[in-house]
Each structure stands twice: as structure tokens, then as C-alpha cells.
Design a protein around this motif. Sequence first.
Motif, PDB file in Angstrom:
ATOM      1  N   ASP A  54      28.792  36.675  51.852  1.00 24.43           N
ATOM      2  CA  ASP A  54      28.734  36.864  50.114  1.00 24.43           C
ATOM      3  C   ASP A  54      29.804  35.792  49.611  1.00 24.43           C
ATOM      4  OD1 ASP A  54      29.255  37.808  47.684  1.00 24.43           O
ATOM      5  OD2 ASP A  54      27.732  39.384  48.101  1.00 24.43           O
ATOM      6  N   SER A  55      31.024  35.988  50.145  1.00 29.77           N
ATOM      7  CA  SER A  55      31.910  34.924  49.593  1.00 29.77           C
ATOM      8  C   SER A  55      31.724  33.620  49.776  1.00 29.77           C
ATOM      9  CB  SER A  55      33.410  35.372  50.250  1.00 29.77           C
ATOM     10  OG  SER A  55      33.772  36.491  49.772  1.00 29.77           O
ATOM     11  N   LEU A  56      31.048  33.079  50.781  1.00 25.17           N
ATOM     12  CA  LEU A  56      30.725  31.798  51.018  1.00 25.17           C
ATOM     13  C   LEU A  56      29.557  31.289  50.063  1.00 25.17           C
ATOM     14  CD1 LEU A  56      32.395  31.810  53.418  1.00 25.17           C
ATOM     15  CD2 LEU A  56      30.593  30.646  54.708  1.00 25.17           C
ATOM     16  N   ALA A  57      28.553  32.040  49.822  1.00 24.62           N
ATOM     17  CA  ALA A  57      27.539  32.051  49.130  1.00 24.62           C
ATOM     18  C   ALA A  57      28.024  31.872  47.570  1.00 24.62           C
ATOM     19  CB  ALA A  57      26.334  33.122  49.075  1.00 24.62           C
ATOM     20  N   ALA A  58      28.904  32.572  46.999  1.00 30.37           N
ATOM     21  CA  ALA A  58      29.314  32.687  45.804  1.00 30.37           C
ATOM     22  C   ALA A  58      29.968  31.186  45.273  1.00 30.37           C
ATOM     23  CB  ALA A  58      30.678  33.642  45.661  1.00 30.37           C
ATOM     24  N   LEU A 142      36.975  41.885  46.169  1.00 30.31           N
ATOM     25  CA  LEU A 142      37.352  40.598  45.173  1.00 30.31           C
ATOM     26  C   LEU A 142      38.507  39.883  45.784  1.00 30.31           C
ATOM     27  CD1 LEU A 142      36.290  41.650  41.595  1.00 30.31           C
ATOM     28  CD2 LEU A 142      34.978  40.574  43.504  1.00 30.31           C
ATOM     29  N   ALA A 143      39.562  40.789  46.248  1.00 22.37           N
ATOM     30  CA  ALA A 143      40.735  40.128  46.620  1.00 22.37           C
ATOM     31  C   ALA A 143      40.500  39.263  48.221  1.00 22.37           C
ATOM     32  CB  ALA A 143      41.638  41.204  46.973  1.00 22.37           C
ATOM     33  N   SER A 144      39.698  39.651  48.701  1.00 28.87           N
ATOM     34  CA  SER A 144      39.604  38.828  50.028  1.00 28.87           C
ATOM     35  C   SER A 144      38.522  37.726  49.701  1.00 28.87           C
ATOM     36  CB  SER A 144      38.494  39.752  50.948  1.00 28.87           C
ATOM     37  OG  SER A 144      39.253  40.739  51.333  1.00 28.87           O
ATOM     38  N   ALA A 145      37.833  37.680  48.685  1.00 31.87           N
ATOM     39  CA  ALA A 145      36.892  36.638  47.920  1.00 31.87           C
ATOM     40  C   ALA A 145      37.999  35.425  47.672  1.00 31.87           C
ATOM     41  CB  ALA A 145      35.877  37.100  47.009  1.00 31.87           C
ATOM     42  N   GLU A 146      39.059  35.637  46.792  1.00 28.87           N
ATOM     43  CA  GLU A 146      39.833  34.893  46.197  1.00 28.87           C
ATOM     44  C   GLU A 146      40.586  34.238  47.476  1.00 28.87           C
ATOM     45  OE1 GLU A 146      42.587  37.078  43.842  1.00 28.87           O
ATOM     46  OE2 GLU A 146      41.196  37.218  42.247  1.00 28.87           O
ATOM     47  N   ALA A 151      41.000  29.399  51.105  1.00 32.02           N
ATOM     48  CA  ALA A 151      40.923  28.719  52.521  1.00 32.02           C
ATOM     49  C   ALA A 151      39.883  27.830  52.456  1.00 32.02           C
ATOM     50  CB  ALA A 151      40.428  29.959  53.310  1.00 32.02           C
ATOM     51  N   LEU A 152      38.801  27.719  51.452  1.00 36.22           N
ATOM     52  CA  LEU A 152      37.615  26.802  51.348  1.00 36.22           C
ATOM     53  C   LEU A 152      37.932  25.559  50.702  1.00 36.22           C
ATOM     54  CD1 LEU A 152      34.741  29.352  51.065  1.00 36.22           C
ATOM     55  CD2 LEU A 152      35.299  28.147  53.071  1.00 36.22           C
ATOM     56  N   GLY A 153      39.350  25.781  50.022  1.00 34.81           N
ATOM     57  CA  GLY A 153      39.593  24.407  49.179  1.00 34.81           C
ATOM     58  C   GLY A 153      39.101  24.535  47.661  1.00 34.81           C
ATOM     59  N   LYS A 154      38.391  25.691  47.446  1.00 37.43           N
ATOM     60  CA  LYS A 154      37.693  26.123  46.186  1.00 37.43           C
ATOM     61  C   LYS A 154      38.146  27.040  45.353  1.00 37.43           C
ATOM     62  CE  LYS A 154      33.079  24.286  48.285  1.00 37.43           C
ATOM     63  NZ  LYS A 154      32.653  23.383  47.399  1.00 37.43           N
ATOM     64  N   PRO A 155      39.350  27.373  45.363  1.00 35.48           N
ATOM     65  CA  PRO A 155      40.095  28.418  44.610  1.00 35.48           C
ATOM     66  C   PRO A 155      39.635  28.479  42.970  1.00 35.48           C
ATOM     67  CG  PRO A 155      41.695  26.748  44.720  1.00 35.48           C
ATOM     68  CD  PRO A 155      40.445  26.255  45.572  1.00 35.48           C
ATOM     69  N   GLU A 156      39.651  27.315  42.433  1.00 32.07           N
ATOM     70  CA  GLU A 156      39.072  27.502  40.923  1.00 32.07           C
ATOM     71  C   GLU A 156      37.709  27.834  40.872  1.00 32.07           C
ATOM     72  OE1 GLU A 156      40.321  24.740  42.420  1.00 32.07           O
ATOM     73  OE2 GLU A 156      42.527  24.534  41.397  1.00 32.07           O
ATOM     74  N   ALA A 160      36.348  31.269  38.920  1.00 31.82           N
ATOM     75  CA  ALA A 160      35.478  31.121  37.892  1.00 31.82           C
ATOM     76  C   ALA A 160      34.257  32.175  38.369  1.00 31.82           C
ATOM     77  CB  ALA A 160      34.940  29.808  37.728  1.00 31.82           C
ATOM     78  N   ARG A 161      34.013  32.138  39.462  1.00 28.70           N
ATOM     79  CA  ARG A 161      32.755  33.039  39.847  1.00 28.70           C
ATOM     80  C   ARG A 161      33.148  34.617  39.895  1.00 28.70           C
ATOM     81  NH1 ARG A 161      29.138  35.848  40.131  1.00 28.70           N
ATOM     82  NH2 ARG A 161      27.208  35.786  41.379  1.00 28.70           N
ATOM     83  N   ILE A 162      34.463  34.856  40.226  1.00 31.27           N
ATOM     84  CA  ILE A 162      34.758  36.500  40.167  1.00 31.27           C
ATOM     85  C   ILE A 162      34.905  36.903  38.686  1.00 31.27           C
ATOM     86  CG2 ILE A 162      36.661  37.798  40.521  1.00 31.27           C
ATOM     87  CD1 ILE A 162      37.227  36.325  43.157  1.00 31.27           C
ATOM     88  N   ALA A 163      35.353  36.015  37.731  1.00 28.97           N
ATOM     89  CA  ALA A 163      35.476  35.936  36.391  1.00 28.97           C
ATOM     90  C   ALA A 163      33.936  36.249  35.853  1.00 28.97           C
ATOM     91  CB  ALA A 163      35.910  34.962  35.408  1.00 28.97           C
TER      92      ALA A 163
END
Length: 306
Positions: A54-58, A142-146, A151-156, A160-163
Motif C-alpha cells: 500500500d505504501s509503495l502504491a501511494a 501512517l508513521a510507517s508509511a512516512e 527510504a524510497l527517496g520520496k519523503p515529500e 503530500a499523499r498522507i495529507a
Amino acid sequence: MRISRLTQGLMACLLIACSTVLRAAPIDINDGQHSVHLPAAPQRVVVLEFSFLDSLAAVGVTPVGAADDGDAKRVLPRVREAIGQWRSVGLRSQPSIEEIARLKPDLIIADLNRHQALYKDLSSIAPTLLLPSRGEDYAGSLASAELIGKALGKPEQMAARIAQNRAHLKEIAQQIPGGAVVLFGVAREDSFSVHGPHSYAGSVLQAIGLKVPEVRANAAPTEFVSLEQLLALNPAWLLVGHYRHPSIVDGWSKQPLWQVLSAVQHQQVAEVDGDTWARNRGVMASEQIAEDTLAILKGGKAVQSQ
């Protein structure tokens, strides 16, 4: 002032070089158990839980491999659609170390609850994150997703997706009568487990303004209950995920005690997809659960996973 083609070309090369350096920048992350060093943003990721898919898909990342229990249909349909195909590495409870190694990953994301004993083997293959998933609630996921976004180099992009996720759930909450008592449970052939306020589904229901009863003080996130115990909880709405039919609830529905339930008397018992509600967690899973709930409580029909 006009810029020559040579100057334009040099500027373009400089921009490409800068972006390459940025992409290649090392990433250091602490998963709460270990400090993990990634020389660059990973390109070949293996995940061992549905919530990590799910996190990767996000953030639009397709893994090379995933523990999917050998049944990709257990994964949320919108997640499958977002990430496409992956190679199965076996069961979430017992992934194949050999299959993982064959994929030559540069990052493995494993479940702290399930895979801690496998950490030495996994980390010998590739840098490995151990993050909580099984038994985690909405805020924890959501904390794990962050962390995964970092780790994927996509923090921003992940932020934005979590917001967006939080705004979507807030919008749904505004459409649902607040304070209704709603309980979700999973029906197997011979057991019924209720997902209380500390479970994933229960915490999502609370996030959209609903009340989730607890079996008892300090109860586990999920608890097996009898029909008598379910009657003591007596939710206004009962949402049931059948892992298969016939289930124990099919038998209960023929008993006089079942008819005493408030949800039964008011025709407020609904079936939801058990895989979506009990096995999946994450950004997209929470949105599916919230949307299903809105559809049910507003008199519509829940979206069923296929």
C-alpha cells in the motif's frame, strides 16, 4: 538577452547531472530497531506485508517481489491497479528467503511482528527495514508509511499523499452522523473475531467519527467472542467480513438470540470484504474502509473487493 544553443545545452547537462546526484544521494534511516544505510534510492524493493505494498502504491513504486500468500487477490484492488505486477515470495507468515535472494533486492521491508526472527537472513541479502504492520492501527500505519517514503527517496511525495489521505477521511467524517456505534468482525467457519478500537479497522472507524466498543478493558486489538458476548456489545451497526461461506455468523443468524441484536432489529448488519478490512492496512486501505462505511451508513452498498 538571447542564450546560445551551446549555453542552453550546457545548462541542460548541468541540470541532468544535478538531478542524478540528488537521486544518488545516500539515505540513512532508523526503523526503531536498526540504523539502515542505503547508498541511493532503492530500485528493487521486496515487501513482506500488504500494508507495505500500500505504501509503495501511494508513491507510485512497483516492487520486484512481495509476500502475498500466493493470492494477489487478497491485496486491495486499488493497490494492485496502482503498482501492477510483482513476483510472489510466498506467505506473509513465512516468506521464501531463496525467492527473495533470487530477486536481488536493494531494499527489503519486513514486518516487525512477523519477521524479526528472519532479520539476520534478510539483512544478509539487502538492507532491511523492520516496521510494525500486523496489529498496527491507523496512526501507526501512517508513521510507517512516512519512513517508507523516506527510504524510497520520496519523503515529500509521501507527505503530500498522507495529507491528502487525512483530508479525505475528514471529508467523509463530515458526511457521517457522528457518534454511531459501529463494530467490525471477521467470521470464519467456527469463530468470530471483533476488531476493537485499537485494531486497524476500528481505528479508521474512529478516525471518521464513529464509536467502536471494546470487549473489555485492556482488550487485544482483535478478540474472539461468542454470540452472547456480541449481544453484550450490541452495536448499532454490525459490519461482517466473511472469510468464506458458510461461516459461524451464517449459523448464528438462525438462532433466536441473533434476532435480539439491535443491529439485526434495525436491519443494520452489512457485509464488507474481509481481505480489505482485516488483512490490508495503509493509506489506500483506510480510504477504502472509510468509503465503504460511508456507503453503508448512508444507505448505499459497500464496494466489494474482487
